[in-house]
Design an enzyme around this catalytic site. Structure first.
Site, PDB file in Angstrom:
ATOM      1  N   ALA A  64       0.864  -1.193   0.000  1.00 36.19           N
ATOM      2  CA  ALA A  64       0.000   0.000   0.000  1.00 36.19           C
ATOM      3  C   ALA A  64       0.891   1.231   0.000  1.00 36.19           C
ATOM      4  O   ALA A  64       2.036   1.182   0.458  1.00 36.19           O
ATOM      5  CB  ALA A  64      -0.882  -0.022   1.241  1.00 36.19           C
ATOM      6  N   GLY A 107       0.875  -5.134   0.848  1.00 40.08           N
ATOM      7  CA  GLY A 107      -0.279  -5.277  -0.047  1.00 40.08           C
ATOM      8  C   GLY A 107       0.111  -5.888  -1.389  1.00 40.08           C
ATOM      9  O   GLY A 107      -0.736  -6.490  -2.058  1.00 40.08           O
ATOM     10  N   GLU A 110       0.059  -9.502  -0.769  1.00 46.64           N
ATOM     11  CA  GLU A 110      -1.366  -9.866  -0.658  1.00 46.64           C
ATOM     12  C   GLU A 110      -2.027  -9.892  -2.034  1.00 46.64           C
ATOM     13  O   GLU A 110      -2.856 -10.760  -2.320  1.00 46.64           O
ATOM     14  CB  GLU A 110      -2.092  -8.875   0.272  1.00 46.64           C
ATOM     15  CG  GLU A 110      -1.638  -9.027   1.727  1.00 46.64           C
ATOM     16  CD  GLU A 110      -2.166  -7.930   2.635  1.00 46.64           C
ATOM     17  OE1 GLU A 110      -2.046  -6.740   2.270  1.00 46.64           O
ATOM     18  OE2 GLU A 110      -2.699  -8.243   3.709  1.00 46.64           O
ATOM     19  N   GLU A 130       4.617  -5.009   7.135  1.00 45.69           N
ATOM     20  CA  GLU A 130       3.772  -4.007   7.792  1.00 45.69           C
ATOM     21  C   GLU A 130       4.170  -3.768   9.245  1.00 45.69           C
ATOM     22  O   GLU A 130       4.089  -2.647   9.749  1.00 45.69           O
ATOM     23  CB  GLU A 130       2.294  -4.439   7.734  1.00 45.69           C
ATOM     24  CG  GLU A 130       1.644  -4.327   6.371  1.00 45.69           C
ATOM     25  CD  GLU A 130       1.789  -5.578   5.519  1.00 45.69           C
ATOM     26  OE1 GLU A 130       2.695  -6.396   5.798  1.00 45.69           O
ATOM     27  OE2 GLU A 130       1.002  -5.740   4.567  1.00 45.69           O
TER      28      GLU A 130
HETATM   29  N1  DAK Z   1       4.568   3.415  -0.622  1.00 42.06           N
HETATM   30  C1  DAK Z   1       4.922   4.635  -1.153  1.00 42.06           C
HETATM   31  N2  DAK Z   1       6.062   4.851  -1.822  1.00 42.06           N
HETATM   32  C2  DAK Z   1       6.888   3.817  -1.969  1.00 42.06           C
HETATM   33  C3  DAK Z   1       6.598   2.514  -1.447  1.00 42.06           C
HETATM   34  C4  DAK Z   1       5.363   2.349  -0.747  1.00 42.06           C
HETATM   35  N3  DAK Z   1       4.946   1.185  -0.239  1.00 42.06           N
HETATM   36  N4  DAK Z   1       7.631   1.696  -1.754  1.00 42.06           N
HETATM   37  C5  DAK Z   1       8.514   2.465  -2.428  1.00 42.06           C
HETATM   38  N5  DAK Z   1       8.081   3.720  -2.566  1.00 42.06           N
HETATM   39  C6  DAK Z   1       8.740   4.827  -3.219  1.00 42.06           C
HETATM   40  C7  DAK Z   1       9.892   5.366  -2.376  1.00 42.06           C
HETATM   41  O1  DAK Z   1       9.421   6.246  -1.409  1.00 42.06           O
HETATM   42  C8  DAK Z   1      10.725   6.045  -3.444  1.00 42.06           C
HETATM   43  O2  DAK Z   1      10.136   7.288  -3.752  1.00 42.06           O
HETATM   44  P1  DAK Z   1      11.040   8.634  -3.932  1.00 42.06           P
HETATM   45  O3  DAK Z   1      11.873   8.722  -2.708  1.00 42.06           O
HETATM   46  O4  DAK Z   1      11.847   8.348  -5.170  1.00 42.06           O
HETATM   47  O5  DAK Z   1      10.038   9.713  -4.103  1.00 42.06           O
HETATM   48  C9  DAK Z   1      10.543   5.153  -4.645  1.00 42.06           C
HETATM   49  O6  DAK Z   1       9.355   4.404  -4.419  1.00 42.06           O
HETATM   50  C10 DAK Z   1      11.684   4.169  -4.812  1.00 42.06           C
HETATM   51  O7  DAK Z   1      11.838   3.489  -3.572  1.00 42.06           O
HETATM   52  P2  DAK Z   1      13.280   3.136  -2.981  1.00 42.06           P
HETATM   53  O8  DAK Z   1      14.259   4.231  -3.285  1.00 42.06           O
HETATM   54  O9  DAK Z   1      13.089   2.770  -1.555  1.00 42.06           O
HETATM   55  O10 DAK Z   1      13.641   1.871  -3.882  1.00 42.06           O
HETATM   56  P3  DAK Z   1      14.543   0.628  -3.533  1.00 42.06           P
HETATM   57  O11 DAK Z   1      14.621  -0.167  -4.796  1.00 42.06           O
HETATM   58  O12 DAK Z   1      15.824   1.066  -2.859  1.00 42.06           O
HETATM   59  O13 DAK Z   1      13.723  -0.190  -2.429  1.00 42.06           O
HETATM   60  C11 DAK Z   1      11.722  -1.283  -1.527  1.00 42.06           C
HETATM   61  C12 DAK Z   1      12.527  -0.819  -2.796  1.00 42.06           C
HETATM   62  C13 DAK Z   1      10.402  -1.834  -2.066  1.00 42.06           C
HETATM   63  C14 DAK Z   1      12.493  -2.390  -0.820  1.00 42.06           C
HETATM   64  C15 DAK Z   1      11.522  -0.089  -0.583  1.00 42.06           C
HETATM   65  O14 DAK Z   1      11.026   1.044  -1.332  1.00 42.06           O
HETATM   66  C16 DAK Z   1      10.563  -0.382   0.517  1.00 42.06           C
HETATM   67  O15 DAK Z   1      10.926  -0.972   1.537  1.00 42.06           O
HETATM   68  N6  DAK Z   1       9.290   0.041   0.366  1.00 42.06           N
HETATM   69  C17 DAK Z   1       8.285  -0.089   1.394  1.00 42.06           C
HETATM   70  C18 DAK Z   1       7.795  -1.522   1.477  1.00 42.06           C
HETATM   71  C19 DAK Z   1       6.730  -1.701   2.545  1.00 42.06           C
HETATM   72  O16 DAK Z   1       6.942  -1.386   3.732  1.00 42.06           O
HETATM   73  N7  DAK Z   1       5.557  -2.204   2.160  1.00 42.06           N
HETATM   74  C20 DAK Z   1       4.416  -2.357   3.042  1.00 42.06           C
HETATM   75  C21 DAK Z   1       3.514  -1.147   2.949  1.00 42.06           C
HETATM   76  S1  DAK Z   1       2.157  -1.232   4.121  1.00 42.06           S
HETATM   77  C22 DAK Z   1      -5.318  -2.499   4.705  1.00 42.06           C
HETATM   78  C23 DAK Z   1      -5.017  -3.125   3.540  1.00 42.06           C
HETATM   79  C24 DAK Z   1      -3.712  -3.257   3.139  1.00 42.06           C
HETATM   80  C25 DAK Z   1      -2.683  -2.714   3.899  1.00 42.06           C
HETATM   81  C26 DAK Z   1      -2.980  -2.062   5.071  1.00 42.06           C
HETATM   82  C27 DAK Z   1      -4.294  -1.963   5.502  1.00 42.06           C
HETATM   83  N8  DAK Z   1      -6.657  -2.351   5.135  1.00 42.06           N
HETATM   84  C28 DAK Z   1      -7.750  -2.781   4.234  1.00 42.06           C
HETATM   85  C29 DAK Z   1      -6.989  -1.843   6.419  1.00 42.06           C
HETATM   86  C30 DAK Z   1      -1.331  -2.824   3.418  1.00 42.06           C
HETATM   87  C31 DAK Z   1      -0.313  -2.205   4.007  1.00 42.06           C
HETATM   88  C32 DAK Z   1       0.988  -2.187   3.326  1.00 42.06           C
HETATM   89  O17 DAK Z   1       1.213  -2.747   2.288  1.00 42.06           O
END
Ligand code: DAK
Length: 256
Positions: A64, A107, A110, A130
């Site tokens: 997400a 997500g 998922e 998460e």
């Molecule tokens: N959201 C927003 N931006 C993201 C992102 C994300 N999940 N993942 C990456 N980006 C953005 C980065 O901020 C960066 O943007 P700029 O700085 O260039 O503006 C750009 O994409 C490139 O990212 P990186 O520089 O970090 O790229 P790398 O290749 O070095 O790393 C990475 C890739 C995927 C390992 C890293 O970006 C990362 O760790 N991303 C976050 C992964 C994460 O934590 N995912 C879980 C998100 S929480 C619900 C339903 C669903 C959910 C919740 C509730 N309900 C129905 C209640 C789901 C929750 C989630 O998924």
């Protein structure tokens, strides 16, 4: 910008490409809505018999959109009605094949698990990070991951946020097939194309019974299976298929 691209590269197969490469295909509210609209429309499109969903080489989807969620309250999260977006995918009776390259996190993992089949590139990484953000999976991660790979491997991923490689995911039962990175979409399309050549009503019933049956006691699931199996004896495609077998011909299915 369109955040989900629809391509029709071969008959009866739809390819959906997540298109936010600059954000690692993070699932923004707009993207989730577009995805829902595509699934709703493909669900009732007779020219589509299988759906492949993919991202790009760096990310299937990084979860997400954290930037869009950072300031959200529980009420705002609820008001989004995100479950309707996910339901459009989980309730789609056309087989869904996730073609995963790069990161499938949160997500994104998922979303891959909403697929019936997951084809992964050798460098793909799966995870539910998460917990590191102080939240938890909300689109089935705690349930689908646990049911796919078992409590102990799932808990390790869910509680530590650690990732799993494609090979590990395949060994654990989360991935159907691992292929070289640059062959992922073609491999998924090839599977979709094989499915699209099958009688669509049989395909739909198999998907319905296999998925619904997983949540039922065995006796009830077996009953469901028998009823659906009887039903398929009433289809035109059953007659076409069995006649073609006997006459040693290639069947062309009507979808009826
Ligand atoms: N959201 C927003 N931006 C993201 C992102 C994300 N999940 N993942 C990456 N980006 C953005 C980065 O901020 C960066 O943007 P700029 O700085 O260039 O503006 C750009 O994409 C490139 O990212 P990186 O520089 O970090 O790229 P790398 O290749 O070095 O790393 C990475 C890739 C995927 C390992 C890293 O970006 C990362 O760790 N991303 C976050 C992964 C994460 O934590 N995912 C879980 C998100 S929480 C619900 C339903 C669903 C959910 C919740 C509730 N309900 C129905 C209640 C789901 C929750 C989630 O998924």
């Amino acid at each position: 910008m369109t955040t989900v691209l629809l391509e029709r590269k071969m008959p009866h197969v739809a390819l959906l490409r997540l298109n936010r490469p600059e954000a690692r295909n993070a699932l923004s509210p707009e993207l989730r809505l577009e995805l829902r609209e595509h699934f709703l429309s493909l669900s009732c499109d007779d020219t589509c018999r299988a759906i492949v969903i993919t991202g790009d080489m760096r990310a299937f989807a990084a979860g997400a959109d954290i930037k869009a969620m950072a300031d959200m309250t529980p009420a705002q999260m609820m008001a989004q009605g995100d479950e309707q977006n996910w339901a459009a995918i989980s309730q789609c009776l056309k087989p869904v094949i996730a073609a995963v390259n790069g990161y499938a996190l949160g997500g994104g993992c998922e979303l891959a698990m909403h697929g019936d089949i997951i084809v992964a590139g050798e460098s793909a990484k799966f995870g539910q990070p998460e917990v590191r953000l102080g939240i938890m999976p909300g689109a089935g991660g705690t349930q689908r991951l646990t049911r796919s790979i078992g409590k102990y491997r799932a808990m390790k991923m869910l509680l530590t946020g650690s990732t799993m490689s494609a090979t590990e995911a395949h060994a654990a039962g989360l991935v159907s097939e691992v292929v070289p990175d640059d062959e992922v979409v073609d491999a998924a399309l090839a599977i979709a194309s094989r499915i699209a050549a099958m009688p669509p009503l049989a395909v739909a019933e198999i998907k319905r019974v296999a998925l619904s049956g997983m949540d039922l006691p065995l006796d009830a699931a077996l009953m469901l299976e028998r009823r659906a199996a009887y039903l398929l004896f009433g289809t035109e495609d059953k007659t076409i298929a069995m006649r073609a077998f006997v006459e040693k011909k290639t069947p062309t299915f009507s979808g009826r």
